[in-house]
Design an enzyme around this catalytic site. Structure first.
Site, PDB file in Angstrom:
ATOM      1  N   LYS A 177      52.825   8.256  -8.361  1.00  0.00           N
ATOM      2  CA  LYS A 177      51.859   8.234  -7.127  1.00  0.00           C
ATOM      3  C   LYS A 177      51.029   7.075  -7.422  1.00  0.00           C
ATOM      4  O   LYS A 177      49.931   7.449  -8.406  1.00  0.00           O
ATOM      5  CB  LYS A 177      51.264   9.318  -6.882  1.00  0.00           C
ATOM      6  CG  LYS A 177      50.414   9.164  -5.514  1.00  0.00           C
ATOM      7  CD  LYS A 177      49.399  10.269  -5.408  1.00  0.00           C
ATOM      8  CE  LYS A 177      47.987   9.702  -6.040  1.00  0.00           C
ATOM      9  NZ  LYS A 177      47.309   8.427  -5.339  1.00  0.00           N
ATOM     10  N   GLY A 230      42.135   8.547 -14.642  1.00  0.00           N
ATOM     11  CA  GLY A 230      41.522   8.371 -13.395  1.00  0.00           C
ATOM     12  C   GLY A 230      40.038   9.268 -13.875  1.00  0.00           C
ATOM     13  O   GLY A 230      39.793   8.952 -15.250  1.00  0.00           O
ATOM     14  N   SER A 231      39.202   9.687 -13.178  1.00  0.00           N
ATOM     15  CA  SER A 231      38.020   9.986 -13.554  1.00  0.00           C
ATOM     16  C   SER A 231      37.922  11.661 -14.326  1.00  0.00           C
ATOM     17  O   SER A 231      39.109  12.368 -14.248  1.00  0.00           O
ATOM     18  CB  SER A 231      37.086  10.446 -12.092  1.00  0.00           C
ATOM     19  OG  SER A 231      37.840  11.357 -11.394  1.00  0.00           O
ATOM     20  N   GLY A 235      40.749  14.819 -13.692  1.00  0.00           N
ATOM     21  CA  GLY A 235      41.498  15.181 -15.065  1.00  0.00           C
ATOM     22  C   GLY A 235      40.921  16.722 -15.184  1.00  0.00           C
ATOM     23  O   GLY A 235      42.175  17.526 -15.597  1.00  0.00           O
ATOM     24  N   GLU A 252      43.767  10.348 -19.405  1.00  0.00           N
ATOM     25  CA  GLU A 252      42.909   8.993 -19.888  1.00  0.00           C
ATOM     26  C   GLU A 252      41.986   9.028 -18.659  1.00  0.00           C
ATOM     27  O   GLU A 252      42.088   8.890 -17.648  1.00  0.00           O
ATOM     28  CB  GLU A 252      43.760   8.000 -19.774  1.00  0.00           C
ATOM     29  CG  GLU A 252      44.811   7.736 -20.886  1.00  0.00           C
ATOM     30  CD  GLU A 252      44.292   7.823 -22.226  1.00  0.00           C
ATOM     31  OE1 GLU A 252      43.095   7.560 -22.570  1.00  0.00           O
ATOM     32  OE2 GLU A 252      45.041   8.087 -23.375  1.00  0.00           O
ATOM     33  N   CYS A 286      37.350   1.276 -17.512  1.00  0.00           N
ATOM     34  CA  CYS A 286      37.194   2.508 -18.317  1.00  0.00           C
ATOM     35  C   CYS A 286      36.491   2.299 -19.526  1.00  0.00           C
ATOM     36  O   CYS A 286      35.714   2.847 -20.128  1.00  0.00           O
ATOM     37  CB  CYS A 286      38.420   3.434 -18.511  1.00  0.00           C
ATOM     38  SG  CYS A 286      39.720   2.394 -19.301  1.00  0.00           S
ATOM     39  N   GLU A 387      28.922   7.772 -15.932  1.00  0.00           N
ATOM     40  CA  GLU A 387      29.970   6.746 -15.411  1.00  0.00           C
ATOM     41  C   GLU A 387      29.617   6.276 -14.237  1.00  0.00           C
ATOM     42  O   GLU A 387      29.682   6.990 -13.156  1.00  0.00           O
ATOM     43  CB  GLU A 387      31.320   7.119 -15.651  1.00  0.00           C
ATOM     44  CG  GLU A 387      32.116   6.066 -15.743  1.00  0.00           C
ATOM     45  CD  GLU A 387      33.817   6.051 -15.661  1.00  0.00           C
ATOM     46  OE1 GLU A 387      34.209   6.889 -15.000  1.00  0.00           O
ATOM     47  OE2 GLU A 387      34.412   5.483 -16.619  1.00  0.00           O
TER      48      GLU A 387
HETATM   49  P1  NAD Z   1      40.347   9.026  -9.488  1.00  0.00           P
HETATM   50  O1  NAD Z   1      40.363  10.008 -10.357  1.00  0.00           O
HETATM   51  O2  NAD Z   1      39.583   9.117  -8.208  1.00  0.00           O
HETATM   52  O3  NAD Z   1      41.846   8.983  -9.149  1.00  0.00           O
HETATM   53  C1  NAD Z   1      42.933   8.810 -10.138  1.00  0.00           C
HETATM   54  C2  NAD Z   1      44.197   9.072  -9.338  1.00  0.00           C
HETATM   55  O4  NAD Z   1      44.276  10.451  -9.470  1.00  0.00           O
HETATM   56  C3  NAD Z   1      44.445   8.369  -8.128  1.00  0.00           C
HETATM   57  O5  NAD Z   1      45.800   8.245  -7.803  1.00  0.00           O
HETATM   58  C4  NAD Z   1      44.168   9.670  -7.185  1.00  0.00           C
HETATM   59  O6  NAD Z   1      44.722   9.607  -5.862  1.00  0.00           O
HETATM   60  C5  NAD Z   1      44.678  10.779  -8.008  1.00  0.00           C
HETATM   61  N1  NAD Z   1      44.060  12.123  -7.847  1.00  0.00           N
HETATM   62  C6  NAD Z   1      42.983  12.473  -7.153  1.00  0.00           C
HETATM   63  N2  NAD Z   1      42.706  13.869  -7.108  1.00  0.00           N
HETATM   64  C7  NAD Z   1      43.859  14.466  -7.714  1.00  0.00           C
HETATM   65  C8  NAD Z   1      44.295  15.668  -7.587  1.00  0.00           C
HETATM   66  N3  NAD Z   1      43.404  16.854  -7.404  1.00  0.00           N
HETATM   67  N4  NAD Z   1      45.304  15.658  -8.381  1.00  0.00           N
HETATM   68  C9  NAD Z   1      46.229  14.869  -8.577  1.00  0.00           C
HETATM   69  N5  NAD Z   1      46.070  13.485  -8.209  1.00  0.00           N
HETATM   70  C10 NAD Z   1      44.482  13.297  -7.945  1.00  0.00           C
HETATM   71  O7  NAD Z   1      39.929   7.813 -10.319  1.00  0.00           O
HETATM   72  P2  NAD Z   1      39.936   6.256  -9.742  1.00  0.00           P
HETATM   73  O8  NAD Z   1      38.790   6.066  -8.827  1.00  0.00           O
HETATM   74  O9  NAD Z   1      41.218   5.900  -9.077  1.00  0.00           O
HETATM   75  O10 NAD Z   1      39.699   5.363 -11.155  1.00  0.00           O
HETATM   76  C11 NAD Z   1      38.576   5.282 -11.643  1.00  0.00           C
HETATM   77  C12 NAD Z   1      38.452   6.261 -12.956  1.00  0.00           C
HETATM   78  O11 NAD Z   1      39.559   6.091 -13.972  1.00  0.00           O
HETATM   79  C13 NAD Z   1      37.398   6.096 -13.729  1.00  0.00           C
HETATM   80  O12 NAD Z   1      36.591   7.488 -14.338  1.00  0.00           O
HETATM   81  C14 NAD Z   1      37.615   5.325 -15.031  1.00  0.00           C
HETATM   82  O13 NAD Z   1      36.965   5.262 -16.196  1.00  0.00           O
HETATM   83  C15 NAD Z   1      38.999   5.884 -15.161  1.00  0.00           C
HETATM   84  N6  NAD Z   1      39.925   5.260 -16.010  1.00  0.00           N
HETATM   85  C16 NAD Z   1      40.232   5.499 -17.297  1.00  0.00           C
HETATM   86  C17 NAD Z   1      41.069   4.870 -17.965  1.00  0.00           C
HETATM   87  C18 NAD Z   1      41.597   5.116 -19.378  1.00  0.00           C
HETATM   88  O14 NAD Z   1      42.207   4.947 -19.887  1.00  0.00           O
HETATM   89  N7  NAD Z   1      40.563   6.121 -19.928  1.00  0.00           N
HETATM   90  C19 NAD Z   1      41.442   3.430 -17.384  1.00  0.00           C
HETATM   91  C20 NAD Z   1      41.240   3.191 -16.108  1.00  0.00           C
HETATM   92  C21 NAD Z   1      40.293   4.110 -15.441  1.00  0.00           C
END
Ligand code: NAD
Length: 496
Positions: A177, A230-231, A235, A252, A286, A387
């Site tokens: 996804k 993601g955030s 997570g 991550e 990130c 963040e």
């Molecule tokens: P997000 O958490 O909003 O979304 C990430 C993904 O998760 C998206 O595809 C979203 O549709 C999906 N998602 C959302 N809710 C969900 C749920 N309940 N169940 C399953 N999937 C779900 O994050 P974002 O705004 O897309 O990205 C930014 C975040 O990602 C920041 O916190 C950033 O630090 C982090 N990030 C971390 C790394 C790393 O390697 N540590 C790298 C890049 C980004």
């Protein structure tokens, strides 16, 4: 699936298909508001079909010799090279980062594909002596099954590659996804995998929102591994929702990364490193440097130089050669970033530059935020703890090395850290004492290479690492195998 078509589909079992409910959503450019494409707004039913296709495909894919799987990944890497420029152009339109960075994003996927392609001829296990005569012991890596891959929008080609490519080399199949803000890049990624020769059903893409598609992937009983970038909030939800099936969950998550500048630092180098790390990708990495912890002896000097450097950065569409900083991803992001400017002011930090939405002067309908620097920040303030994920950084003044390390470590996240110093002893102490998954010496907080582990400590994840050999641990299970060739019953640990 020509890009000009504008209307896109899911890819399930080797077929391009609409969402079962027929609904769609749009992807629009943050630089102009231009429509990039329309994508299926999928539901649990679509995920179930994709998981069924991936489950079927797994039975054969796991038996394809790993070197052959590697050859497909080499072809994929070459296709990424052939398409590097068009993918970078698309990326700058769909998510906004400047072209040089967009090319770098694609290059990471090239590097990962070649690294993991080579892993097809390694995937090393161990052989060990046995306690018993005429007995052979070994351990081998086994694939696990269907991997659910859920990605963010900020590295729309690199991050899918960090997950999908190692999952494939290990013999797993994938339901992917992509982020809702970058579906077209997710779609192009999968198209190129198919063109490279990945068989039908081995990689499936289901577009849609986290609460529908992502959540169903996380809860589906036939998806034993879930990998999410993601955030932190997402997570935590994913880990809870995957618990009923005791899934392998690889997370991550966020960062609150610090650059430390000591009194003996090369300040020119530090300014360059900080500006690149804080404002590159509009601060939406990130690993972005959202804190700068500065020895009091050089604080005023560094602050002055940083403000000058930040004010020189040119905002604009990522595809214009003169642009240093592109737009941020969407309206919610602008609002969140700006809310932290208000929070910083209310907390008593000094707003040194930026702190406002940028418009006019060729910026059109784009979503731009001025590079923002706060001075006189205390380590406990929210702008130094949470963040922001935008072009905002906080300067914190400290008296010595120990205070700097304490401040750097005093946050819930632990992704990346950096120290500028010419003192080798202090550099080595920092390497030991900074509690992050990545530490840079005399460089900013960004710039990971694919053959080393990538990830963070504390709330940045759950102890796993992406990339390098560490990725193989996410996508395989160890099996220990004992072969007794004595022709009689030998009993381990039993006194005879
Ligand atoms: P997000 O958490 O909003 O979304 C990430 C993904 O998760 C998206 O595809 C979203 O549709 C999906 N998602 C959302 N809710 C969900 C749920 N309940 N169940 C399953 N999937 C779900 O994050 P974002 O705004 O897309 O990205 C930014 C975040 O990602 C920041 O916190 C950033 O630090 C982090 N990030 C971390 C790394 C790393 O390697 N540590 C790298 C890049 C980004």
């Amino acid at each position: 699936m020509a890009v000009a078509e504008k209307s896109f589909r899911n890819y399930i079992g080797g077929e391009w298909v609409d969402a079962s409910g027929g609904e769609t959503f749009e992807s629009r450019s943050p630089a102009t508001g231009e429509l990039i494409g329309t994508f299926p707004k999928s539901s649990a039913e679509d995920v179930d079909r994709a998981v069924a296709a991936a489950t079927d495909a797994y039975e054969d894919w796991r038996l394809v010799p790993a070197p052959k799987r590697g050859e497909i990944l080499f072809t994929f890497g070459q296709l990424l090279i052939d398409h590097k420029e068009d993918l970078a152009q698309l990326m700058t339109r769909e998510m906004g980062k400047v072209l040089a960075e967009a090319r770098g994003d694609v290059q990471e996927a090239v590097d990962m594909s070649f690294y993991m392609g080579g892993e097809g001829r390694r995937l090393f296990g161990q052989t060990t002596p046995s306690e018993l005569r005429d007995k052979f012991n070994m351990s081998v890596r086994m694939p696990i099954g269907v991997v659910g891959v859920i990605t963010p929008w900020n590295f729309p080609i690199a991050i899918p590659s960090w997950k999908i490519v190692p999952a494939l080399i290990c013999g797993n199949t994938v339901v992917f996804k992509p982020a809702t803000d970058t579906p077209l890049l997710g779609e192009r990624f999968v198209e190129l995998l198919a063109e490279a020769g990945v068989p039908a059903g081995v990689v499936n893409v289901v577009h849609g929102f986290g609460g529908d598609v992502g959540d169903r992937i996380v809860r589906h009983p036939d998806v034993p591994v879930v990998t999410l970038t993601g955030s932190r909030e997402t997570g935590v939800a994913v880990m809870k929702n995957a618990a009923d099936h005791l899934k392998h969950v690889h997370l991550e998550l966020g960062g609150k990364n610090a650059v430390i500048v000591l009194d003996d630092a090369d300040l020119d180098l530090a300014v360059e490193g900080i500006v690149w790390s804080a404002f590159g990708t509009s601060g939406q990495r990130c690993t972005a440097a959202s804190r700068v912890i500065v020895h009091e002896a050089v604080y005023d000097e560094l602050q002055g130089r940083l403000v000058v450097a930040a004010e020189r950065l040119r905002l604009g569409p990522g595809w214009e050669e003169s642009t240093d900083v592109g737009p941020v991803i969407n309206r919610n992001a602008i609002e969140k970033i700006h809310s932290y400017t208000d929070i910083g002011r209310d907390e008593g930090a000094s707003l040194l530059t930026g702190g406002e939405v940028a418009s006019g002067d060729g910026l059109g309908e784009g979503l731009y935020y001025r590079p923002t620097i706060f001075g006189d920040v205390e380590p406990g303030m929210r702008i130094a703890q949470e963040e922001i994920f935008g072009p905002t950084t906080a300067l914190i003044r400290v008296r010595d090395f120990d205070e700097a390390v304490r401040a750097a470590n005093g946050v819930r996240f632990g992704l990346s850290s950096s120290i500028f110093t010419r003192d080798v002893n202090r550099a080595f102490r920092a390497m030991r004492d900074l509690n992050t998954g990545i530490t840079y010496v005399n460089a900013g907080t960004i710039g990971a290479e694919v053959h080393l582990p990538f990830g963070g400590t504390k709330d940045t994840g759950n102890g796993h690492r992406e990339a390098g050999q560490a990725a193989l641990d996410v996508f395989t299970e160890w099996k220990s195998i004992y072969v007794d060739y004595s022709g009689r019953l030998q009993r381990a640990q039993i006194d005879d």
